[in-house]
Design a protein around this motif. Sequence first.
Motif, PDB file in Angstrom:
ATOM      1  N   ALA A 118       0.833  -1.200   0.000  1.00  0.00           N
ATOM      2  CA  ALA A 118       0.000   0.000   0.000  1.00  0.00           C
ATOM      3  C   ALA A 118       0.871   1.255   0.000  1.00  0.00           C
ATOM      4  CB  ALA A 118      -0.934  -0.002   1.211  1.00  0.00           C
ATOM      5  N   GLY A 119       1.952   1.215   0.786  1.00  0.00           N
ATOM      6  CA  GLY A 119       2.872   2.338   0.793  1.00  0.00           C
ATOM      7  C   GLY A 119       3.559   2.520  -0.548  1.00  0.00           C
ATOM      8  N   LEU A 120       3.932   1.423  -1.176  1.00  0.00           N
ATOM      9  CA  LEU A 120       4.559   1.498  -2.496  1.00  0.00           C
ATOM     10  C   LEU A 120       3.620   2.107  -3.526  1.00  0.00           C
ATOM     11  CD1 LEU A 120       6.398  -1.939  -2.671  1.00  0.00           C
ATOM     12  CD2 LEU A 120       7.478   0.319  -2.853  1.00  0.00           C
ATOM     13  N   ALA A 121       2.349   1.741  -3.458  1.00  0.00           N
ATOM     14  CA  ALA A 121       1.376   2.273  -4.417  1.00  0.00           C
ATOM     15  C   ALA A 121       1.246   3.788  -4.300  1.00  0.00           C
ATOM     16  CB  ALA A 121       0.025   1.600  -4.202  1.00  0.00           C
ATOM     17  N   ALA A 122       1.486   4.305  -3.104  1.00  0.00           N
ATOM     18  CA  ALA A 122       1.365   5.751  -2.887  1.00  0.00           C
ATOM     19  C   ALA A 122       2.688   6.491  -3.046  1.00  0.00           C
ATOM     20  CB  ALA A 122       0.805   6.010  -1.486  1.00  0.00           C
ATOM     21  N   ALA A 123       3.789   5.753  -3.156  1.00  0.00           N
ATOM     22  CA  ALA A 123       5.118   6.372  -3.200  1.00  0.00           C
ATOM     23  C   ALA A 123       5.327   7.166  -4.482  1.00  0.00           C
ATOM     24  CB  ALA A 123       6.183   5.289  -3.070  1.00  0.00           C
ATOM     25  N   ARG A 124       6.039   8.282  -4.362  1.00  0.00           N
ATOM     26  CA  ARG A 124       6.288   9.149  -5.508  1.00  0.00           C
ATOM     27  C   ARG A 124       7.771   9.310  -5.812  1.00  0.00           C
ATOM     28  NH1 ARG A 124       3.144  14.271  -3.194  1.00  0.00           N
ATOM     29  NH2 ARG A 124       4.689  13.782  -1.571  1.00  0.00           N
ATOM     30  N   GLY A 125       8.637   8.799  -4.955  1.00  0.00           N
ATOM     31  CA  GLY A 125      10.068   9.018  -5.105  1.00  0.00           C
ATOM     32  C   GLY A 125      10.706   8.174  -6.194  1.00  0.00           C
ATOM     33  N   ARG A 126      11.876   8.621  -6.645  1.00  0.00           N
ATOM     34  CA  ARG A 126      12.652   7.859  -7.627  1.00  0.00           C
ATOM     35  C   ARG A 126      13.229   6.608  -6.969  1.00  0.00           C
ATOM     36  NH1 ARG A 126      17.037  11.334  -8.771  1.00  0.00           N
ATOM     37  NH2 ARG A 126      15.353  12.688  -9.491  1.00  0.00           N
ATOM     38  N   TYR A 127      13.597   6.751  -5.679  1.00  0.00           N
ATOM     39  CA  TYR A 127      14.119   5.636  -4.911  1.00  0.00           C
ATOM     40  C   TYR A 127      13.147   5.313  -3.784  1.00  0.00           C
ATOM     41  CZ  TYR A 127      18.482   7.281  -7.077  1.00  0.00           C
ATOM     42  OH  TYR A 127      19.442   7.701  -7.973  1.00  0.00           O
ATOM     43  N   VAL A 128      13.220   4.068  -3.297  1.00  0.00           N
ATOM     44  CA  VAL A 128      12.381   3.649  -2.178  1.00  0.00           C
ATOM     45  C   VAL A 128      13.269   2.998  -1.121  1.00  0.00           C
ATOM     46  CG1 VAL A 128      10.482   2.169  -1.420  1.00  0.00           C
ATOM     47  CG2 VAL A 128      10.375   3.270  -3.656  1.00  0.00           C
ATOM     48  N   ALA A 129      13.001   3.323   0.130  1.00  0.00           N
ATOM     49  CA  ALA A 129      13.642   2.663   1.266  1.00  0.00           C
ATOM     50  C   ALA A 129      12.540   2.178   2.199  1.00  0.00           C
ATOM     51  CB  ALA A 129      14.576   3.620   1.994  1.00  0.00           C
ATOM     52  N   PHE A 130      12.812   1.109   2.914  1.00  0.00           N
ATOM     53  CA  PHE A 130      11.838   0.529   3.834  1.00  0.00           C
ATOM     54  C   PHE A 130      12.396   0.581   5.247  1.00  0.00           C
ATOM     55  CE2 PHE A 130      11.381  -1.552  -0.279  1.00  0.00           C
ATOM     56  CZ  PHE A 130      10.040  -1.339  -0.545  1.00  0.00           C
ATOM     57  N   LEU A 131      11.591   1.103   6.152  1.00  0.00           N
ATOM     58  CA  LEU A 131      11.989   1.171   7.559  1.00  0.00           C
ATOM     59  C   LEU A 131      10.815   0.727   8.406  1.00  0.00           C
ATOM     60  CD1 LEU A 131      14.218   2.018   9.588  1.00  0.00           C
ATOM     61  CD2 LEU A 131      13.116   4.275   9.690  1.00  0.00           C
ATOM     62  N   ASP A 132      10.975  -0.384   9.118  1.00  0.00           N
ATOM     63  CA  ASP A 132       9.909  -0.827  10.002  1.00  0.00           C
ATOM     64  C   ASP A 132       9.780   0.120  11.185  1.00  0.00           C
ATOM     65  OD1 ASP A 132       9.351  -2.888   8.323  1.00  0.00           O
ATOM     66  OD2 ASP A 132      10.218  -4.458   9.573  1.00  0.00           O
TER      67      ASP A 132
END
Length: 318
Positions: A76-90
């Motif tokens: 769900a977070g990925l679907a809303a993401a707008r950045g060129r890069y993605v990082a994941f932090l729990d």
Amino acid sequence: MAANPVVSIVMPCYDAAAHLPASVSSVLAQTFTDWELVAVDDGSRDGTLAWLKAQRDPRLRVLSQPNRGVSAARNAGLAAARGRYVAFLDADDTWARDFLEAMIAAMRARPDAVLAYCGWQNVGRADKASAPFLPPDYEDSDKAENLFAGCRWPIHAALVRREAVTAANGFDPALRNAEDYALWLHVGLSGPIVRVPRVLAFYHFHGEGQASDNPVRAALHHLDAQRAYLQNHPALAAQLGRARVRALTAGELLRRGYACYWRRDLPAARTIFRTVMRLGYGTLSDWKYMLPAWLPEAWHRRLIETRERNARTSDEQS
């Protein structure tokens, strides 16, 4: 409309009110500031959603959904993401202040890279696993085998191109464990990866139902992820050969079974051993350890106690 941020940080949150302040603070403290934090409340029952909505930094975006699990929340977070890069932090882990700065610099220095990964440290453990760890450089001739063998960096120790995650279809909601391994395997073998030789990510142990608390599920889901990848990428199976594939799948399962056995987590060891035996894997010596897993657990424990008692007697007599 404001320009899209360089980085989208996706943070799944479930009953995380006790840990969110530290994790979000480590994001707010980043020396690289062109980011958005997409926090996804996954049906929390505590004050998680209220805490998130009370924050005033405009770079924090809050989503909410019924409880569907960590993979669905990240998707769900990925679907809303707008950045060129993605990082994941729990929501219970943290980064060094220059995590984003260092990782973005590494990606920009290697424009064809799909992912950068760094070193990490386990916090809150009293054993040798608490030491800082720097992974080796996996961009070599053994890359495919090394990435297939196991998860080489935790979820929060990587920065990835968003289109690479999209091409891999994000996280598999069927996996409660090894969902990060499954994604990194797809992404890491789709293009070059780059190592950042610094410890920049911190995994916090707190004994509150973390995914790492279920060794059976972790072992079996890891095997499921391996099988799914091989089914969709038969060329890798051909490259490795049948014997090596068996060693990296059933052999890894056996290794995890032994780890449970030697720390006397017998219920977990028995479940894993039975799966290994169904796969027809192991030496004669391995089967001597595994076969009692078909006995009632009380009988199995008495057999282990008898073996240990006999071994002590033999040592005393020698």
